[in-house]
Design a protein around this motif. Structure first.
Motif, PDB file in Angstrom:
ATOM      1  N   GLY A  43      -2.772  33.370 -51.361  1.00  0.00           N
ATOM      2  CA  GLY A  43      -2.380  31.997 -51.641  1.00  0.00           C
ATOM      3  C   GLY A  43      -3.544  31.101 -52.019  1.00  0.00           C
ATOM      4  O   GLY A  43      -3.421  29.888 -51.997  1.00  0.00           O
ATOM      5  N   GLY A  44      -4.680  31.690 -52.353  1.00  0.00           N
ATOM      6  CA  GLY A  44      -5.845  30.907 -52.740  1.00  0.00           C
ATOM      7  C   GLY A  44      -6.603  30.280 -51.586  1.00  0.00           C
ATOM      8  O   GLY A  44      -7.470  29.440 -51.790  1.00  0.00           O
ATOM      9  N   VAL A  45      -6.263  30.688 -50.351  1.00  0.00           N
ATOM     10  CA  VAL A  45      -6.922  30.121 -49.175  1.00  0.00           C
ATOM     11  C   VAL A  45      -8.388  30.522 -49.164  1.00  0.00           C
ATOM     12  O   VAL A  45      -8.732  31.692 -49.353  1.00  0.00           O
ATOM     13  N   ILE A  46      -9.237  29.561 -48.965  1.00  0.00           N
ATOM     14  CA  ILE A  46     -10.662  29.816 -48.810  1.00  0.00           C
ATOM     15  C   ILE A  46     -10.946  29.768 -47.320  1.00  0.00           C
ATOM     16  O   ILE A  46     -10.660  28.767 -46.652  1.00  0.00           O
ATOM     17  N   ALA A  47     -11.472  30.855 -46.786  1.00  0.00           N
ATOM     18  CA  ALA A  47     -11.732  30.935 -45.352  1.00  0.00           C
ATOM     19  C   ALA A  47     -13.231  31.055 -45.113  1.00  0.00           C
ATOM     20  O   ALA A  47     -13.945  31.699 -45.882  1.00  0.00           O
ATOM     21  N   THR A 121      -6.669  25.411 -47.716  1.00  0.00           N
ATOM     22  CA  THR A 121      -5.495  25.825 -48.484  1.00  0.00           C
ATOM     23  C   THR A 121      -5.295  24.878 -49.650  1.00  0.00           C
ATOM     24  O   THR A 121      -5.261  23.651 -49.461  1.00  0.00           O
ATOM     25  N   PRO A 122      -5.139  25.428 -50.880  1.00  0.00           N
ATOM     26  CA  PRO A 122      -4.895  24.547 -52.037  1.00  0.00           C
ATOM     27  C   PRO A 122      -3.622  23.725 -51.832  1.00  0.00           C
ATOM     28  O   PRO A 122      -2.617  24.226 -51.338  1.00  0.00           O
ATOM     29  N   ARG A 123      -3.682  22.465 -52.211  1.00  0.00           N
ATOM     30  CA  ARG A 123      -2.517  21.590 -52.109  1.00  0.00           C
ATOM     31  C   ARG A 123      -1.551  21.932 -53.235  1.00  0.00           C
ATOM     32  O   ARG A 123      -1.961  22.350 -54.312  1.00  0.00           O
ATOM     33  N   PRO A 124      -0.252  21.742 -53.017  1.00  0.00           N
ATOM     34  CA  PRO A 124       0.744  22.045 -54.053  1.00  0.00           C
ATOM     35  C   PRO A 124       0.519  21.206 -55.316  1.00  0.00           C
ATOM     36  O   PRO A 124      -0.020  20.104 -55.265  1.00  0.00           O
ATOM     37  N   ALA A 125       0.994  21.718 -56.430  1.00  0.00           N
ATOM     38  CA  ALA A 125       0.783  21.097 -57.747  1.00  0.00           C
ATOM     39  C   ALA A 125       1.233  19.636 -57.838  1.00  0.00           C
ATOM     40  O   ALA A 125       0.535  18.834 -58.441  1.00  0.00           O
ATOM     41  N   GLY A 130      -6.670  19.504 -54.706  1.00  0.00           N
ATOM     42  CA  GLY A 130      -7.562  19.520 -53.557  1.00  0.00           C
ATOM     43  C   GLY A 130      -7.129  20.547 -52.527  1.00  0.00           C
ATOM     44  O   GLY A 130      -6.368  21.471 -52.830  1.00  0.00           O
ATOM     45  N   TYR A 131      -7.598  20.361 -51.320  1.00  0.00           N
ATOM     46  CA  TYR A 131      -7.384  21.344 -50.256  1.00  0.00           C
ATOM     47  C   TYR A 131      -7.019  20.660 -48.944  1.00  0.00           C
ATOM     48  O   TYR A 131      -7.469  19.557 -48.660  1.00  0.00           O
ATOM     49  N   ASP A 132      -6.214  21.337 -48.154  1.00  0.00           N
ATOM     50  CA  ASP A 132      -5.941  20.944 -46.775  1.00  0.00           C
ATOM     51  C   ASP A 132      -6.761  21.861 -45.876  1.00  0.00           C
ATOM     52  O   ASP A 132      -6.669  23.093 -45.982  1.00  0.00           O
ATOM     53  N   ILE A 133      -7.578  21.270 -45.008  1.00  0.00           N
ATOM     54  CA  ILE A 133      -8.436  22.056 -44.117  1.00  0.00           C
ATOM     55  C   ILE A 133      -7.766  22.195 -42.764  1.00  0.00           C
ATOM     56  O   ILE A 133      -7.246  21.225 -42.208  1.00  0.00           O
ATOM     57  N   THR A 134      -7.797  23.413 -42.228  1.00  0.00           N
ATOM     58  CA  THR A 134      -7.217  23.719 -40.926  1.00  0.00           C
ATOM     59  C   THR A 134      -8.228  24.505 -40.110  1.00  0.00           C
ATOM     60  O   THR A 134      -8.797  25.491 -40.603  1.00  0.00           O
ATOM     61  N   VAL A 135      -8.449  24.073 -38.862  1.00  0.00           N
ATOM     62  CA  VAL A 135      -9.227  24.883 -37.924  1.00  0.00           C
ATOM     63  C   VAL A 135      -8.229  25.859 -37.311  1.00  0.00           C
ATOM     64  O   VAL A 135      -7.270  25.447 -36.654  1.00  0.00           O
ATOM     65  N   TRP A 136      -8.433  27.145 -37.561  1.00  0.00           N
ATOM     66  CA  TRP A 136      -7.494  28.151 -37.086  1.00  0.00           C
ATOM     67  C   TRP A 136      -7.683  28.411 -35.596  1.00  0.00           C
ATOM     68  O   TRP A 136      -8.811  28.413 -35.092  1.00  0.00           O
ATOM     69  N   PRO A 137      -6.579  28.658 -34.896  1.00  0.00           N
ATOM     70  CA  PRO A 137      -6.695  28.947 -33.463  1.00  0.00           C
ATOM     71  C   PRO A 137      -7.373  30.299 -33.235  1.00  0.00           C
ATOM     72  O   PRO A 137      -7.393  31.167 -34.121  1.00  0.00           O
TER      73      PRO A 137
END
Length: 175
Positions: A43-47, A121-125, A130-137
């Motif tokens: 899904g294009g997620v950059i980790a 995570t890339p934001r929807p079209a 841009g991107y939504d940043i999430t700190v993963w558990p």
């Protein structure tokens, strides 16, 4: 640094001396580094992962240091379990130094290595891009004891006593 903030909050809630004297409890982040593969995932997620040494400094601490150590272990058992699972006599895990100031007070420094996994995570079209940043558990390690293979020990939550005296309260974890 999300984990450093959460560790501070947890210890402040658990140890009355830290709650009563917040100016005598300092948290530092040192030796930080970023790790990333450079390739986007599904899904294009950059980790990427942040790794750093977290230093806790308790000044003029008049409580029982073992309560602090148990609270740190309780927090690690949920938020950085591999620190406890990779027991190796050649690896520090959690380090500490103590300056004895008098018969009732110490300056206590605790160091531990922490990591935080982050996803962008890339934001929807239709959005602005841009991107939504999430700190993963932290991944949970259910069913394993942190010291050896076998059943997991119960969560470390509740009252801590020394010589019949209540010295700390380990709160439930925020997840």
């Amino acid at each position: 640094m999300t984990k450093a903030d959460r560790l501070r909050e947890y210890l402040t809630a658990a140890i009355p001396a830290l709650k009563d004297n917040p100016d005598r409890f300092q948290v530092f982040v040192d030796k930080g580094s970023l790790r990333a593969t450079g390739a986007p995932g599904a899904g294009g997620v950059i980790a990427f992962e942040k790794a750093y040494t977290c230093t806790l400094l308790l000044l003029d601490f008049a409580g029982d240091e073992n309560a602090v150590f148990l609270a740190v272990i309780a927090w690690l058992s949920v938020h950085q379990v591999e620190t406890l699972q990779n027991f190796d006599r050649n690896r520090q895990g959690v380090g500490f130094e103590c300056d004895v100031l008098d018969a009732h007070k110490v300056d206590l420094q605790i160091t531990l290595d922490l990591t935080e996994r982050i996803g962008a995570t890339p934001r929807p079209a239709p959005a602005q891009g841009g991107y939504d940043i999430t700190v993963w558990p932290e991944p949970q390690q259910a069913g394993r004891d942190v010291w050896m293979d076998g059943p997991a020990f119960p969560p470390l939550v509740g009252s801590i006593y020394v010589g019949g005296e209540l010295i700390a309260e380990l709160p439930p974890h925020d997840g």
